[in-house]
Motif scaffolding. Sequence first.
Motif, PDB file in Angstrom:
ATOM      1  N   VAL A  38       0.832  -1.202   0.000  1.00 54.03           N
ATOM      2  CA  VAL A  38       0.000   0.000   0.000  1.00 54.03           C
ATOM      3  C   VAL A  38       0.867   1.252   0.000  1.00 54.03           C
ATOM      4  N   SER A  39       1.905   1.263   0.847  1.00 55.38           N
ATOM      5  CA  SER A  39       2.790   2.424   0.901  1.00 55.38           C
ATOM      6  C   SER A  39       3.541   2.613  -0.415  1.00 55.38           C
ATOM      7  N   LEU A  40       3.947   1.510  -1.052  1.00 51.23           N
ATOM      8  CA  LEU A  40       4.614   1.613  -2.342  1.00 51.23           C
ATOM      9  C   LEU A  40       3.665   2.150  -3.412  1.00 51.23           C
ATOM     10  N   GLY A  41       2.408   1.703  -3.393  1.00 50.52           N
ATOM     11  CA  GLY A  41       1.436   2.190  -4.364  1.00 50.52           C
ATOM     12  C   GLY A  41       1.161   3.671  -4.213  1.00 50.52           C
ATOM     13  N   GLN A  46       2.075   9.477  -5.703  1.00 53.90           N
ATOM     14  CA  GLN A  46       2.583  10.763  -5.234  1.00 53.90           C
ATOM     15  C   GLN A  46       3.740  11.252  -6.088  1.00 53.90           C
ATOM     16  N   THR A  47       4.675  10.348  -6.416  1.00 55.79           N
ATOM     17  CA  THR A  47       5.834  10.742  -7.211  1.00 55.79           C
ATOM     18  C   THR A  47       5.417  11.174  -8.605  1.00 55.79           C
ATOM     19  N   THR A  48       4.476  10.450  -9.212  1.00 58.35           N
ATOM     20  CA  THR A  48       4.001  10.809 -10.544  1.00 58.35           C
ATOM     21  C   THR A  48       3.383  12.200 -10.548  1.00 58.35           C
ATOM     22  N   LEU A 282       2.117  18.044  -2.230  1.00 59.31           N
ATOM     23  CA  LEU A 282       2.622  16.761  -2.714  1.00 59.31           C
ATOM     24  C   LEU A 282       4.011  16.475  -2.170  1.00 59.31           C
ATOM     25  N   GLN A 283       4.825  17.516  -2.052  1.00 61.52           N
ATOM     26  CA  GLN A 283       6.170  17.317  -1.511  1.00 61.52           C
ATOM     27  C   GLN A 283       6.111  16.942  -0.032  1.00 61.52           C
ATOM     28  N   GLY A 287       7.297  13.142   1.841  1.00 66.77           N
ATOM     29  CA  GLY A 287       8.116  12.846   3.006  1.00 66.77           C
ATOM     30  C   GLY A 287       7.478  11.809   3.907  1.00 66.77           C
ATOM     31  N   LEU A 288       6.158  11.891   4.077  1.00 62.68           N
ATOM     32  CA  LEU A 288       5.450  10.938   4.927  1.00 62.68           C
ATOM     33  C   LEU A 288       5.400   9.555   4.281  1.00 62.68           C
ATOM     34  N   VAL A 289       5.114   9.524   2.983  1.00 60.15           N
ATOM     35  CA  VAL A 289       5.013   8.242   2.288  1.00 60.15           C
ATOM     36  C   VAL A 289       6.369   7.544   2.251  1.00 60.15           C
ATOM     37  N   ILE A 290       7.433   8.305   1.968  1.00 63.42           N
ATOM     38  CA  ILE A 290       8.765   7.719   1.925  1.00 63.42           C
ATOM     39  C   ILE A 290       9.158   7.156   3.293  1.00 63.42           C
ATOM     40  N   ALA A 291       8.777   7.889   4.354  1.00 62.67           N
ATOM     41  CA  ALA A 291       9.075   7.394   5.697  1.00 62.67           C
ATOM     42  C   ALA A 291       8.384   6.052   5.945  1.00 62.67           C
ATOM     43  N   ALA A 292       7.130   5.936   5.501  1.00 60.31           N
ATOM     44  CA  ALA A 292       6.403   4.683   5.670  1.00 60.31           C
ATOM     45  C   ALA A 292       7.013   3.572   4.830  1.00 60.31           C
TER      46      ALA A 292
END
Length: 357
Positions: A38-41, A46-48, A282-283, A287-292
């Motif tokens: 889920v975090s990778l998805g 987010q990156t896109t 988005l930025q 940070g939150l998604v990358i941490a997860a």
Amino acid sequence: MMIFTGTKQGHSSLSPVSVSPEASSMSMLPSSSRLKYVSLGVLVLQTTSLVLTMRYSRMLPSEGPRYLASSAVVCAEVLKIVACLLLVFRDNRFSVRALNRVMTEEIINKPLLTLKLAIPSGIYTLQNNLLYVALSNLDAATYQVTYQLKILTTALFSVSMLGKRLGIYQWLSLVILMAGIALVQWPTEFPISDQQKDLTASSQLMGLLAVLVACFSSGFAGVYFEKILKESKQSVWVRNIQLGLFGFIFGLGGVFVYDGERVQENGLFQGYNNVTWTVVALQALGGLVIAAVIKYADNILKGFATSISIILSTLISYFLLEDFDPTSVFFLGAMLVIAATFLYGFESTPAVNPSKV
């Protein structure tokens, strides 16, 4: 499924009934697996979105002064801190007293651990500013291809700093990934626009150097932060608050050192519009998604998710912007990226530590 040792949350309730290691491992695997993917998805989406909106915001014509990248980085850190505070507040059952206790114990009473996070925070702040520089001076294809060097730098830092052992298939998957991304973003068949013609050699060199420095800083800071997270039992959101506090300090210093005169003339929020605030949001979310992702997966898988987002960005450019015609080279590159992703996961499947019970 990938199983990483030393990353368990330790939240499972223990009873006097004896539970075998095999049963315990099987019971914890589905939840961990779901969180990982889920975090990778979410990171892919987010990156896109971030790449497309950031590039658009830097090229969007404006009547007044363009927004300052340094101020956007600071605003993103503030939003990240606020979001993490709310998440910690929720985890502590919305108790102000409990929130204050956690902040005091983990930030104020542990100054050495807090200072450790100043290193990746300063590097992340530099990296975020460099990405604005890169997207202001390079076309999207060159930027996206070159930035994938961070996958290799992350792998090298993971081996040297975390002691990870990558098998022959994993190293091969990294090579295949790089080849696939290069084919997907191969610029020779793209029509050259007027904006690309206007790019000078000096600006291209500046953008290229910015991307290269960002690649090495991303690899080192990501692995360093991963090491701290996996050695700590505290919430990832608390660690992100510490990271954000240093990022805010470093970022604010950068604003007044490099853009102090322009801030005095037109203010900190000059040139801001809806697109700018979208980039900032988005930025901060990134940070939150990358941490997860770092907590539940690892930095190399994070790199693969980012690579997949490049393919999505290209597809969106074709269907919505209508400025790209997919070729056989594109489809070949896409298949290589998918094959590399499965190859890396296949190598990691049997990586179980029998000493963990």
